[in-house]
Scaffold this motif. Structure first.
Motif, PDB file in Angstrom:
ATOM      1  N   HIS A   9       0.863  -1.189   0.000  1.00 32.10           N
ATOM      2  CA  HIS A   9       0.000   0.000   0.000  1.00 32.10           C
ATOM      3  C   HIS A   9       0.895   1.232   0.000  1.00 32.10           C
ATOM      4  CE1 HIS A   9      -3.311  -2.686   1.351  1.00 32.10           C
ATOM      5  NE2 HIS A   9      -2.322  -3.292   1.986  1.00 32.10           N
ATOM      6  N   ARG A  10       0.496   2.200  -0.805  1.00 33.07           N
ATOM      7  CA  ARG A  10       1.324   3.411  -0.860  1.00 33.07           C
ATOM      8  C   ARG A  10       0.465   4.657  -0.680  1.00 33.07           C
ATOM      9  NH1 ARG A  10       5.039   3.078  -5.593  1.00 33.07           N
ATOM     10  NH2 ARG A  10       3.460   4.140  -6.786  1.00 33.07           N
ATOM     11  N   LEU A  31       6.612   0.561   6.025  1.00 30.50           N
ATOM     12  CA  LEU A  31       7.843   0.523   5.238  1.00 30.50           C
ATOM     13  C   LEU A  31       8.252   1.957   4.936  1.00 30.50           C
ATOM     14  CD1 LEU A  31       9.949  -0.937   3.338  1.00 30.50           C
ATOM     15  CD2 LEU A  31       8.208  -0.804   1.558  1.00 30.50           C
ATOM     16  N   ALA A  32       9.472   2.317   5.336  1.00 28.90           N
ATOM     17  CA  ALA A  32       9.974   3.662   4.991  1.00 28.90           C
ATOM     18  C   ALA A  32      11.133   3.467   4.027  1.00 28.90           C
ATOM     19  CB  ALA A  32      10.364   4.415   6.246  1.00 28.90           C
ATOM     20  N   GLY A  33      12.375   3.443   4.538  1.00 26.78           N
ATOM     21  CA  GLY A  33      13.515   3.167   3.659  1.00 26.78           C
ATOM     22  C   GLY A  33      13.735   1.676   3.462  1.00 26.78           C
ATOM     23  N   ASP A  53       3.791   1.654   2.647  1.00 20.54           N
ATOM     24  CA  ASP A  53       4.962   2.446   2.258  1.00 20.54           C
ATOM     25  C   ASP A  53       4.651   3.928   2.481  1.00 20.54           C
ATOM     26  OD1 ASP A  53       7.048   3.774   1.036  1.00 20.54           O
ATOM     27  OD2 ASP A  53       6.912   2.696  -0.865  1.00 20.54           O
ATOM     28  N   ARG A  56       6.309   8.223   0.301  1.00 23.97           N
ATOM     29  CA  ARG A  56       5.889   9.265  -0.658  1.00 23.97           C
ATOM     30  C   ARG A  56       4.978  10.314  -0.010  1.00 23.97           C
ATOM     31  NH1 ARG A  56       6.893   7.072  -6.449  1.00 23.97           N
ATOM     32  NH2 ARG A  56       8.319   5.408  -5.895  1.00 23.97           N
ATOM     33  N   ARG A 109      18.949   5.453   1.510  1.00 27.08           N
ATOM     34  CA  ARG A 109      17.573   4.946   1.578  1.00 27.08           C
ATOM     35  C   ARG A 109      17.019   4.980   3.003  1.00 27.08           C
ATOM     36  NH1 ARG A 109      14.158   4.650  -2.032  1.00 27.08           N
ATOM     37  NH2 ARG A 109      13.127   2.916  -1.022  1.00 27.08           N
TER      38      ARG A 109
ATOM     39  N   TRP B   4       1.379  -4.829  -8.937  1.00 33.19           N
ATOM     40  CA  TRP B   4       1.414  -3.385  -9.174  1.00 33.19           C
ATOM     41  C   TRP B   4       2.022  -3.116 -10.537  1.00 33.19           C
ATOM     42  CZ3 TRP B   4       1.025   1.318  -6.041  1.00 33.19           C
ATOM     43  CH2 TRP B   4       0.274   1.113  -4.868  1.00 33.19           C
ATOM     44  N   GLN B  68       8.926   0.203  -5.180  1.00 39.49           N
ATOM     45  CA  GLN B  68       9.399   1.445  -4.557  1.00 39.49           C
ATOM     46  C   GLN B  68      10.129   2.338  -5.560  1.00 39.49           C
ATOM     47  OE1 GLN B  68      11.492  -0.811  -1.289  1.00 39.49           O
ATOM     48  NE2 GLN B  68      10.763   0.906  -0.073  1.00 39.49           N
TER      49      GLN B  68
END
Lengths: 307, 160
Positions: A9-10, A31-33, A53, A56, A109, B4, B68
């Protein structure tokens, strides 16, 4: 593909991220880096049905001065923190800890919030957060924003006070002014490894007689969480520098620790010795820096740094 | 698990792929795009062989999911040399200074050194060693690689 399958998921906004975490509960991981999470997934040391994630979400990224404090957004990369002159001026300890994290490719990252929320006891940022009594901001869909003092944040090995549906938004660091010095020292077998032991020290001296006005010492790698060496801090506060021997400060710092780990790198006794030496070195460096600053009222740390 | 649709630019070419979220960027590059110059050693972020540039920053492509990299610009070792095959100054310096033996780690070193010299065109020996510390080589003993960084730095300073 090495990790177990998961849904990705973003979210584009903080509200959307919080709603997702509320909906997905325990099965979701932020989730980040990904520089700690992805290796754990690849080795199947961890497994989640959902990754959210947050990288963004613009509102979570960046560093800024706010009312005499420094705000560091959760998804600010370690590289960005290391390169930011505002960080070096306002919170030198954070800047100096940064090159010790992993390698350049990891720092490009890896994020501030990821490191703090992952809460590895040997990591640098958690120790800095703890040493400086930063305030950690968390948010959830149900509870909105709340502030968690660093002293209450690290609750155990890789465990924090964050609830499963909560997201770390960032941290607010106090800016020390006056005759201050900062140092972080650690020992690792190889460059970029997690340290066997280390210490982050912040110290402020008074103007007249080089007495220690305040001192913060956080130890890393010396227990299941980063830990403040409260006994050593109390022992040096109010005393003139000339009476203080860094080796004694180091010995006091590790004296009362209950859960010093023992592993392949060495037994508890070895780690205690390394921890004491790292504390002594960091204390010596921090006090030397502070003592070298001119003893005049209003000569703030930042003025000295930028001038 | 839902796939995706990701779009990115790899070595100047627009790419679009449907990916499982757990597919790493390294696997996308190698298995889907055939860019096998990016090598996989440890696959958990220790060896540096899989280093690529994402929006110019050197990163480990085994520690990044392809999803990502959606919307990003990726440069792999295949994108470093000139179109006619002329080696980049970094690649030429590695060859000239005996900066490789078996060559397994070389793609990662090329990418790391390329980013290092772009950000710091005249690094000290200590900065070179620190900059290379995230890449492992089991053959050379590193001296040739370090010499190659110095050589490439002076070549770049003299106009490439």
């Amino acid at each position: 593909m090495k990790p177990a399958p998961f849904d990705y998921h973003r979210p584009d906004s903080l509200d959307e991220a919080a709603a997702l975490l509320a909906e997905l509960g325990d099965g979701a991981k932020v989730l980040a880096g990904g520089q700690s999470l992805i290796p754990m997934l690849a080795l199947r040391l961890a497994c989640f049905d959902h990754l959210v994630d947050i990288s963004r979400i613009d509102a979570l990224r960046g560093v800024e001065r706010r009312d005499g404090t420094l705000w560091v957004g959760a998804t600010t990369t370690e590289s960005a923190i290391g390169a930011d002159p505002a960080v070096a001026a306002a919170v030198p300890l954070l800047a100096r800890a940064t090159p010790l994290i992993g390698h350049a490719q990891i720092r490009n990252r890896g994020t501030f919030g990821g490191s703090v929320a992952h809460a590895d006891p040997a990591a640098e940022y958690p120790a800095v957060v703890l040493a400086l009594d930063a305030e950690l901001a968390a948010c959830s869909a149900a509870g909105g924003q709340r502030v968690i003092p660093a002293a209450q944040f690290f609750t155990g090995l890789w465990s924090t006070a964050l609830e499963p549906e909560e997201l770390l938004v960032g941290a607010r660091f106090p800016v020390w002014s006056g005759r201050c010095g900062f140092a972080i020292e650690e020992f690792a077998r190889r460059s970029g490894d997690f340290a066997i032991a280390g210490a982050a020290v912040a110290v402020e001296l008074d103007d007249g007689e080089d007495r220690v006005r305040r001192c913060a010492i956080a130890l890393l790698g010396m227990g299941p969480t980063p830990v403040r060496a409260a006994g050593a801090e109390a022992a040096v506060t109010g005393r003139p520098l000339a009476e203080l021997e860094p080796a004694d400060v180091g010995a006091t710092a590790v004296a009362g620790l209950a859960d010093v780990p023992s592993d392949l790198h060495g037994p508890q006794s070895y780690r205690r010795r390394v921890g004491a030496v790292m504390t002594a070195r960091a204390f010596a460096a921090a006090t030397a820096e502070a003592a070298a600053r001119p003893a005049s009222a209003g000569a703030g740390n930042e003025a000295a740094t930028s001038g | 698990m839902a796939e995706w649709q990701v779009r990115m630019v790899v070595n100047g070419q627009a790419v679009e792929q449907a990916v499982e979220p757990r597919l790493t960027l390294a696997d996308l590059l190698r298995d889907r795009l055939g860019l096998t110059g990016t090598h996989l050693g440890c696959e958990h972020g220790v060896c540096g062989a899989c280093t690529v540039l994402v929006d110019g920053a050197a990163v480990r492509s085994c520690l990044m999911f392809a999803v990502q990299a959606d919307g990003r610009e990726v440069t792999t070792v295949e994108g470093v040399a000139a179109d006619d095959g002329t080696l980049s100054p970094v690649q030429a310096a590695l060859r000239d200074c005996h900066g490789l033996q078996c060559g397994f780690c070389s793609p990662g070193f090329v990418m790391t050194i390329t980013a290092l010299l772009r950000d710091n065109p005249d690094p000290s020996d200590e900065e070179i060693r620190e900059g290379l510390s995230g890449n492992l080589c089991r053959c050379t003993g590193y001296q040739g690689i370090i010499a190659a960084v110095r050589h490439a730095a002076s070549a770049l300073a003299n106009g490439g």
